[in-house]
Design a protein around this motif. Structure first.
Motif, PDB file in Angstrom:
ATOM      1  N   UNK A  12       0.849  -1.219  -0.116  1.00 12.49           N
ATOM      2  CA  UNK A  12       0.197  -0.079  -0.103  1.00 12.49           C
ATOM      3  C   UNK A  12       0.758   1.228  -0.081  1.00 12.49           C
ATOM      4  N   UNK A  13       2.029   1.215   0.639  1.00 13.94           N
ATOM      5  CA  UNK A  13       2.724   2.446   0.812  1.00 13.94           C
ATOM      6  C   UNK A  13       3.664   2.704  -0.522  1.00 13.94           C
ATOM      7  N   UNK A  14       4.033   1.384  -1.183  1.00 11.05           N
ATOM      8  CA  UNK A  14       4.642   1.824  -2.479  1.00 11.05           C
ATOM      9  C   UNK A  14       3.641   2.185  -3.516  1.00 11.05           C
ATOM     10  N   UNK A  20       1.518   5.379 -10.549  1.00 12.00           N
ATOM     11  CA  UNK A  20       1.448   5.157 -11.845  1.00 12.00           C
ATOM     12  C   UNK A  20       2.121   3.877 -12.054  1.00 12.00           C
ATOM     13  N   UNK A  21       2.960   3.331 -11.150  1.00 16.73           N
ATOM     14  CA  UNK A  21       3.629   2.290 -11.190  1.00 16.73           C
ATOM     15  C   UNK A  21       2.676   0.998 -11.369  1.00 16.73           C
ATOM     16  N   UNK A  22       1.494   0.954 -10.723  1.00 16.03           N
ATOM     17  CA  UNK A  22       0.700  -0.212 -10.274  1.00 16.03           C
ATOM     18  C   UNK A  22      -0.885   0.129 -11.034  1.00 16.03           C
ATOM     19  N   UNK A  23      -1.515  -0.990 -11.543  1.00 15.77           N
ATOM     20  CA  UNK A  23      -2.767  -1.047 -12.090  1.00 15.77           C
ATOM     21  C   UNK A  23      -3.812  -1.174 -10.851  1.00 15.77           C
ATOM     22  N   UNK A  24      -3.411  -1.650  -9.956  1.00 15.38           N
ATOM     23  CA  UNK A  24      -4.346  -1.940  -8.822  1.00 15.38           C
ATOM     24  C   UNK A  24      -3.794  -2.482  -7.593  1.00 15.38           C
ATOM     25  N   UNK A 134       6.726   9.685   5.509  1.00 17.58           N
ATOM     26  CA  UNK A 134       7.688  10.317   4.545  1.00 17.58           C
ATOM     27  C   UNK A 134       8.545   9.271   3.907  1.00 17.58           C
ATOM     28  N   UNK A 135       8.326   9.001   2.497  1.00 10.93           N
ATOM     29  CA  UNK A 135       9.242   8.107   1.891  1.00 10.93           C
ATOM     30  C   UNK A 135       9.980   8.690   0.737  1.00 10.93           C
ATOM     31  N   UNK A 136      11.274   8.700   0.601  1.00  6.97           N
ATOM     32  CA  UNK A 136      12.090   9.339  -0.403  1.00  6.97           C
ATOM     33  C   UNK A 136      11.708  10.791  -0.619  1.00  6.97           C
ATOM     34  N   UNK A 137      11.553  11.541   0.291  1.00  8.33           N
ATOM     35  CA  UNK A 137      11.125  12.986   0.622  1.00  8.33           C
ATOM     36  C   UNK A 137       9.709  13.363   0.296  1.00  8.33           C
ATOM     37  N   UNK A 138       8.827  12.283   0.016  1.00 11.08           N
ATOM     38  CA  UNK A 138       7.619  12.645  -0.189  1.00 11.08           C
ATOM     39  C   UNK A 138       6.510  12.225   0.977  1.00 11.08           C
ATOM     40  N   UNK A 139       5.751  12.984   1.484  1.00 12.61           N
ATOM     41  CA  UNK A 139       4.749  12.574   2.526  1.00 12.61           C
ATOM     42  C   UNK A 139       3.540  11.643   1.911  1.00 12.61           C
ATOM     43  N   UNK A 140       3.480  10.751   2.215  1.00 11.40           N
ATOM     44  CA  UNK A 140       2.346   9.831   1.735  1.00 11.40           C
ATOM     45  C   UNK A 140       1.154   9.204   2.750  1.00 11.40           C
ATOM     46  N   UNK A 141      -0.138   8.924   2.321  1.00 12.89           N
ATOM     47  CA  UNK A 141      -0.733   8.388   3.072  1.00 12.89           C
ATOM     48  C   UNK A 141      -2.044   7.933   2.250  1.00 12.89           C
ATOM     49  N   UNK A 147      -5.590   4.307  -6.906  1.00 16.33           N
ATOM     50  CA  UNK A 147      -5.555   3.128  -7.563  1.00 16.33           C
ATOM     51  C   UNK A 147      -6.901   1.911  -7.137  1.00 16.33           C
ATOM     52  N   UNK A 148      -7.477   1.366  -8.222  1.00 14.79           N
ATOM     53  CA  UNK A 148      -8.322   0.691  -8.098  1.00 14.79           C
ATOM     54  C   UNK A 148      -7.736  -0.559  -6.941  1.00 14.79           C
ATOM     55  N   UNK A 149      -8.584  -0.485  -5.723  1.00 11.82           N
ATOM     56  CA  UNK A 149      -8.108  -1.363  -4.608  1.00 11.82           C
ATOM     57  C   UNK A 149      -9.193  -2.553  -4.050  1.00 11.82           C
TER      58      UNK A 149
END
Length: 210
Positions: A12-14, A20-24, A134-141, A147-149
């Motif tokens: 989920x974090x990736x 854009x690297x995953x389709x779902x 924060x992962x590689x300089x970007x804060x995510x959540x 993406x479709x989940x």
């Protein structure tokens, strides 16, 4: 991208970091949210891991397995024995059980720094679900996970209960988010019966999103 158990958190974090690297994203019995007092496994594990754990050590995979067993013996010890007993007269189910047991024993050592960050940032501080990781300089959540989940949950599972996945799904920006609830009678994490029961729905979802 498919994630099971804790690997689902990393998947989920990736996916949030690189949508854009995953389709779902398919989460199979995967805890992603670790709010205190909503997951007894999380609370037990956090109480066992010291905040000042050394980041320089290499942590044996077997040590992590034993820690999980201590934190949730019903799931990681007794329910597996029950699953084996209930599969004894079904050769196919027994074969699946043996394969799952073998997979669970495929342990690999982890860097102490990684274990420390997982324990602190994800389990103790719940940073990903709070949107402060924060992962590689970007804060995510969850707001970055567009993406479709699809998530599956055994409502009797003490390691990945409903409370560990619903907050994520509720916060997703995508409208293509689904949840399969399996009302298991026992907390069989990665159980044979759960996998077989949810299989057709999961395969149909994958076919629709390939």
């Amino acid at each position: 991208m498919i994630g099971h158990s804790f690997g689902g958190t990393l998947a989920a974090a990736f996916s949030a970091r690189e949508p854009r690297a995953v389709r779902g994203l398919l989460l199979l019995g995967a805890p992603v949210c670790f709010q205190p007092a909503t997951n007894r496994f999380r609370d037990a594990l956090v109480s066992m891991i010291p905040p000042d754990q050394s980041e320089a050590d290499i942590i044996p995979g077997s040590l992590l397995s034993h820690a999980s067993a201590f934190a949730a013996p019903d799931t990681f010890v007794w329910s597996r024995l029950m699953d084996a007993a209930m599969s004894i007269d079904d050769l196919r189910a027994l074969d699946v059980h043996a394969r799952v047991a073998r997979w669970a024993l495929d342990e690999a050592p982890l860097p102490g720094r990684l274990v420390h960050q997982i324990a602190e940032w994800l389990y103790r501080e719940n940073q990903f679900c709070r949107g402060t990781l924060t992962v590689l300089g970007r804060t995510i959540g969850p707001s970055c996970l567009d993406v479709p989940t699809l998530a599956t949950v055994n409502t009797a599972d003490k390691v990945a209960p409903l409370a560990s996945i619903e907050p994520l799904l509720d916060a997703l920006p995508t409208k293509d988010a689904s949840l399969i609830k399996n009302p298991g009678e026992t907390a069989l994490h990665c159980s044979t019966s759960e996998s077989l029961q949810d299989g057709p729905s999961i395969i149909a979802w994958l076919a629709a999103h390939r």
